[in-house]
Design a protein around this motif. Structure first.
Motif, PDB file in Angstrom:
ATOM      1  N   VAL A 111       0.861  -1.230   0.097  1.00 14.50           N
ATOM      2  CA  VAL A 111      -0.019  -0.139   0.037  1.00 14.50           C
ATOM      3  C   VAL A 111       0.791   1.264   0.060  1.00 14.50           C
ATOM      4  O   VAL A 111       1.691   1.530   1.009  1.00 14.50           O
ATOM      5  N   ARG A 112       0.622   2.138  -0.866  1.00 20.96           N
ATOM      6  CA  ARG A 112       1.428   3.242  -1.094  1.00 20.96           C
ATOM      7  C   ARG A 112       0.765   4.520  -0.405  1.00 20.96           C
ATOM      8  O   ARG A 112       1.415   5.405   0.132  1.00 20.96           O
ATOM      9  N   GLY A 113      -0.598   4.408  -0.140  1.00 21.98           N
ATOM     10  CA  GLY A 113      -1.345   5.485   0.630  1.00 21.98           C
ATOM     11  C   GLY A 113      -2.662   5.167   0.564  1.00 21.98           C
ATOM     12  O   GLY A 113      -3.171   4.361   0.005  1.00 21.98           O
ATOM     13  N   VAL A 114      -3.485   5.621   1.327  1.00 16.81           N
ATOM     14  CA  VAL A 114      -4.928   5.514   1.485  1.00 16.81           C
ATOM     15  C   VAL A 114      -5.632   6.882   1.526  1.00 16.81           C
ATOM     16  O   VAL A 114      -5.354   7.615   2.266  1.00 16.81           O
ATOM     17  N   VAL A 115      -6.715   6.893   0.834  1.00 16.54           N
ATOM     18  CA  VAL A 115      -7.591   7.941   0.698  1.00 16.54           C
ATOM     19  C   VAL A 115      -9.031   7.421   1.256  1.00 16.54           C
ATOM     20  O   VAL A 115      -9.595   6.611   0.549  1.00 16.54           O
ATOM     21  N   THR A 116      -9.573   8.037   2.471  1.00 22.05           N
ATOM     22  CA  THR A 116     -10.982   7.508   2.642  1.00 22.05           C
ATOM     23  C   THR A 116     -12.066   8.722   2.948  1.00 22.05           C
ATOM     24  O   THR A 116     -11.621   9.676   3.146  1.00 22.05           O
ATOM     25  N   PHE A 117     -13.316   8.210   2.473  1.00 18.13           N
ATOM     26  CA  PHE A 117     -14.196   9.229   2.771  1.00 18.13           C
ATOM     27  C   PHE A 117     -15.339   8.636   3.601  1.00 18.13           C
ATOM     28  O   PHE A 117     -15.761   7.644   3.783  1.00 18.13           O
ATOM     29  N   ASN A 118     -15.710   9.618   4.746  1.00 12.60           N
ATOM     30  CA  ASN A 118     -16.768   9.340   5.772  1.00 12.60           C
ATOM     31  C   ASN A 118     -16.408   8.530   6.986  1.00 12.60           C
ATOM     32  O   ASN A 118     -17.146   8.851   8.163  1.00 12.60           O
ATOM     33  N   LEU A 119     -15.336   7.652   6.845  1.00 14.27           N
ATOM     34  CA  LEU A 119     -14.908   7.085   8.073  1.00 14.27           C
ATOM     35  C   LEU A 119     -13.522   6.947   8.610  1.00 14.27           C
ATOM     36  O   LEU A 119     -12.703   6.729   7.504  1.00 14.27           O
ATOM     37  N   PRO A 120     -13.128   7.396   9.756  1.00 10.11           N
ATOM     38  CA  PRO A 120     -11.784   7.309  10.057  1.00 10.11           C
ATOM     39  C   PRO A 120     -11.348   5.985  10.536  1.00 10.11           C
ATOM     40  O   PRO A 120     -12.318   5.098  10.858  1.00 10.11           O
ATOM     41  N   HIS A 121     -10.039   5.827  10.746  1.00  9.71           N
ATOM     42  CA  HIS A 121      -9.786   4.441  11.149  1.00  9.71           C
ATOM     43  C   HIS A 121      -9.836   4.537  12.803  1.00  9.71           C
ATOM     44  O   HIS A 121      -9.363   5.469  13.327  1.00  9.71           O
ATOM     45  N   ARG A 122     -10.180   3.516  13.225  1.00  5.50           N
ATOM     46  CA  ARG A 122     -10.323   3.129  14.809  1.00  5.50           C
ATOM     47  C   ARG A 122      -9.612   2.001  15.338  1.00  5.50           C
ATOM     48  O   ARG A 122      -9.882   1.014  14.588  1.00  5.50           O
ATOM     49  N   SER A 123      -8.974   1.974  16.553  1.00  5.63           N
ATOM     50  CA  SER A 123      -8.602   0.948  16.949  1.00  5.63           C
ATOM     51  C   SER A 123      -9.724   0.200  17.715  1.00  5.63           C
ATOM     52  O   SER A 123     -10.545   0.977  18.330  1.00  5.63           O
ATOM     53  N   PRO A 124      -9.779  -1.094  17.866  1.00  2.23           N
ATOM     54  CA  PRO A 124     -11.097  -1.648  18.530  1.00  2.23           C
ATOM     55  C   PRO A 124     -11.104  -1.213  20.067  1.00  2.23           C
ATOM     56  O   PRO A 124     -11.971  -1.452  20.653  1.00  2.23           O
ATOM     57  N   SER A 125      -9.875  -0.730  20.415  1.00  2.88           N
ATOM     58  CA  SER A 125      -9.834  -0.457  21.922  1.00  2.88           C
ATOM     59  C   SER A 125     -10.374   1.084  22.096  1.00  2.88           C
ATOM     60  O   SER A 125     -10.799   1.598  22.983  1.00  2.88           O
ATOM     61  N   HIS A 126     -10.833   1.725  20.746  1.00  2.21           N
ATOM     62  CA  HIS A 126     -11.421   2.813  20.850  1.00  2.21           C
ATOM     63  C   HIS A 126     -12.675   2.834  20.038  1.00  2.21           C
ATOM     64  O   HIS A 126     -13.006   3.714  19.170  1.00  2.21           O
ATOM     65  N   PRO A 127     -13.555   1.849  20.266  1.00  3.63           N
ATOM     66  CA  PRO A 127     -14.805   1.922  19.480  1.00  3.63           C
ATOM     67  C   PRO A 127     -15.647   2.972  19.467  1.00  3.63           C
ATOM     68  O   PRO A 127     -16.031   3.624  20.697  1.00  3.63           O
ATOM     69  N   ILE A 128     -16.694   3.491  18.457  1.00  4.03           N
ATOM     70  CA  ILE A 128     -17.760   4.361  18.646  1.00  4.03           C
ATOM     71  C   ILE A 128     -18.943   3.642  19.059  1.00  4.03           C
ATOM     72  O   ILE A 128     -19.375   2.705  18.670  1.00  4.03           O
ATOM     73  N   GLN A 129     -19.306   3.703  20.154  1.00  2.00           N
ATOM     74  CA  GLN A 129     -20.351   2.959  20.994  1.00  2.00           C
ATOM     75  C   GLN A 129     -21.772   3.769  20.322  1.00  2.00           C
ATOM     76  O   GLN A 129     -22.606   4.113  21.552  1.00  2.00           O
ATOM     77  N   TYR A 130     -21.963   3.842  19.289  1.00  4.21           N
ATOM     78  CA  TYR A 130     -23.235   4.442  18.800  1.00  4.21           C
ATOM     79  C   TYR A 130     -24.423   4.107  19.173  1.00  4.21           C
ATOM     80  O   TYR A 130     -25.399   4.514  19.554  1.00  4.21           O
ATOM     81  N   HIS A 131     -24.338   2.578  19.279  1.00  2.00           N
ATOM     82  CA  HIS A 131     -25.532   1.676  19.741  1.00  2.00           C
ATOM     83  C   HIS A 131     -26.319   2.134  20.955  1.00  2.00           C
ATOM     84  O   HIS A 131     -27.438   2.165  21.335  1.00  2.00           O
ATOM     85  N   GLU A 132     -25.240   2.352  21.893  1.00  2.00           N
ATOM     86  CA  GLU A 132     -25.809   2.641  23.188  1.00  2.00           C
ATOM     87  C   GLU A 132     -26.299   4.200  23.391  1.00  2.00           C
ATOM     88  O   GLU A 132     -26.900   4.380  24.414  1.00  2.00           O
ATOM     89  N   HIS A 133     -26.137   5.015  22.300  1.00  2.00           N
ATOM     90  CA  HIS A 133     -26.625   6.303  22.650  1.00  2.00           C
ATOM     91  C   HIS A 133     -27.776   6.895  21.560  1.00  2.00           C
ATOM     92  O   HIS A 133     -28.244   7.967  21.401  1.00  2.00           O
ATOM     93  N   LEU A 134     -28.040   5.729  20.692  1.00  2.89           N
ATOM     94  CA  LEU A 134     -29.128   6.133  19.688  1.00  2.89           C
ATOM     95  C   LEU A 134     -30.532   5.363  19.850  1.00  2.89           C
ATOM     96  O   LEU A 134     -30.192   4.097  20.472  1.00  2.89           O
ATOM     97  N   PRO A 135     -31.582   5.521  19.511  1.00  2.45           N
ATOM     98  CA  PRO A 135     -32.549   4.883  19.803  1.00  2.45           C
ATOM     99  C   PRO A 135     -32.596   3.620  18.937  1.00  2.45           C
ATOM    100  O   PRO A 135     -31.809   3.378  17.905  1.00  2.45           O
ATOM    101  N   GLU A 136     -33.736   2.906  19.186  1.00  3.94           N
ATOM    102  CA  GLU A 136     -33.712   1.242  18.514  1.00  3.94           C
ATOM    103  C   GLU A 136     -34.102   1.542  17.030  1.00  3.94           C
ATOM    104  O   GLU A 136     -33.557   0.824  16.322  1.00  3.94           O
ATOM    105  N   GLY A 137     -34.785   2.604  16.519  1.00 11.64           N
ATOM    106  CA  GLY A 137     -34.745   2.823  15.178  1.00 11.64           C
ATOM    107  C   GLY A 137     -33.799   3.033  14.459  1.00 11.64           C
ATOM    108  O   GLY A 137     -33.934   3.374  13.229  1.00 11.64           O
ATOM    109  N   PHE A 138     -32.414   3.309  15.106  1.00  8.70           N
ATOM    110  CA  PHE A 138     -31.205   3.515  14.155  1.00  8.70           C
ATOM    111  C   PHE A 138     -31.086   2.453  13.043  1.00  8.70           C
ATOM    112  O   PHE A 138     -31.145   1.270  13.216  1.00  8.70           O
ATOM    113  N   TYR A 139     -30.764   3.067  11.986  1.00  7.96           N
ATOM    114  CA  TYR A 139     -30.832   2.318  10.696  1.00  7.96           C
ATOM    115  C   TYR A 139     -29.711   0.914  11.139  1.00  7.96           C
ATOM    116  O   TYR A 139     -30.163  -0.368  10.586  1.00  7.96           O
ATOM    117  N   ILE A 140     -28.610   1.241  11.598  1.00 12.78           N
ATOM    118  CA  ILE A 140     -27.708   0.015  11.613  1.00 12.78           C
ATOM    119  C   ILE A 140     -28.068  -1.144  12.524  1.00 12.78           C
ATOM    120  O   ILE A 140     -28.084  -2.129  12.567  1.00 12.78           O
TER     121      ILE A 140
END
Length: 312
Positions: A119-148
């Motif tokens: 890999v020479r380089g990476v370009v990403t749109f919408n999502l940053p890289h995260r370590s599993p030790s720093h997950p985004i706990q969105y399910h804990e903060h959003l209603p049941e109707g959250f699409y994911i």
């Protein structure tokens, strides 16, 4: 568009559909999100080829014209990473730039961790890289109707999508995801019902574009697409060092609903993300939505080319 060539390449059994244009030693591989396919990158492929790059845009297995896995419910991000390596081997390509959007960012970052030498380089749109030790706990903060939350439950999205044809499903998701609010269904409401049938498409997305997406999803269906990404998010690939050591450009649209995921904007703007991506450039696009590469192709092409040219 007429110059884009299409081929089918066998990787680990399934055949992947791969679109390509351009030639030369500098190769860019585009990795799509959901509900997208190779066509999502049409503007970027033509522009990069015109600037002297060889470009490739595969449909992930089970998407578009690529073969589905034998057991879609067992499909994983690990499959996508192996497919990418097998694709490069089949084409005799040693090293590439990866350009990825939405969930496509996951296999792009993970491939760079597992195969840094390729890999020479990476370009990403919408999502940053995260370590599993720093997950985004969105399910804990959003209603049941959250699409994911809805789509990760087997059978839920299948029943919701199954009431409509593939073209209408794609239409509704494009409308939902191009808004700046997180898609959340009300109580006793399905995700597809959030969009009224009279709601127009985004101005930059034509009926012809919708026909292209609809025809390809009519072939593939959504069986694999719901497994990867939504039901394979907790996969363990055995990676112990989650620091991405190649150059990375992250582009975030300020009107992208993903930026409103709990903790997402703070994680990026605070610089915490650089703990895991030391060579990181971040660009915020004031008018950018979740589909910025289709919404503002000229701006996005300039950003990608500017990054690529630094590292060739």
């Amino acid at each position: 568009m007429d110059q884009i060539q299409h081929k089918f390449i066998e990787v680990q059994g399934p055949e992947l559909h791969v679109a390509g244009i351009g030639s030369g030693p500098d190769v860019v591989v585009f990795m799509h999100g959901f509900p997208e396919i190779w066509y999502s990158w049409r503007h970027q492929m033509v522009a990069m080829a015109g600037a002297g790059f060889r470009t490739l845009a595969p449909d992930f297995r089970g998407y578009g014209l690529s073969d589905p896995p034998l057991e879609p419910e067992k499909a994983s991000f690990g499959d996508l990473i192996k497919d990418l390596g097998a694709l490069l081997d089949a084409l005799g390509i040693d090293k590439v730039f990866l350009v990825a959007k939405d969930f496509g960012a996951f296999p792009a970052y993970l491939f760079s961790l597992l195969h840094q030498e390729r890999v020479r380089g990476v370009v990403t749109f919408n999502l940053p890289h995260r370590s599993p030790s720093h997950p985004i706990q969105y399910h804990e903060h959003l209603p049941e109707g959250f699409y994911i939350s809805r789509w990760k439950e087997p059978g839920c999205a299948e029943a919701d999508f199954g009431r409509l044809d593939a073209k209408t499903v794609v239409r509704n998701i494009y409308i939902l995801f191009s808004r700046s609010e997180i898609p959340i269904a009300a109580e006793n409401q399905e995700i597809m019902d959030i969009v009224h049938p009279s709601t127009p498409l985004p101005s930059w997305f034509t009926e012809g574009d919708l026909e292209e997406y609809g025809s390809l999803y009519q072939k593939s269906g959504f069986r694999t697409a719901l497994q990867v990404p939504y039901r394979a998010l907790k996969e363990d690939l055995g990676i112990t060092d989650f620091i991405v050591k190649v150059p990375v450009l992250l582009v975030m649209g300020e009107k992208d609903y993903v930026l409103k995921f709990p903790g997402m904007e703070e994680y990026i703007r605070s610089g915490k993300v650089r703990e895991f991506v030391p060579q990181l450039e971040i660009v915020f696009s004031p008018d950018g939505t979740h589909f910025i590469q289709e919404q503002s192709p000229d701006k996005v092409n300039q950003l990608i080319l500017g990054f690529l040219k630094k590292y060739i």
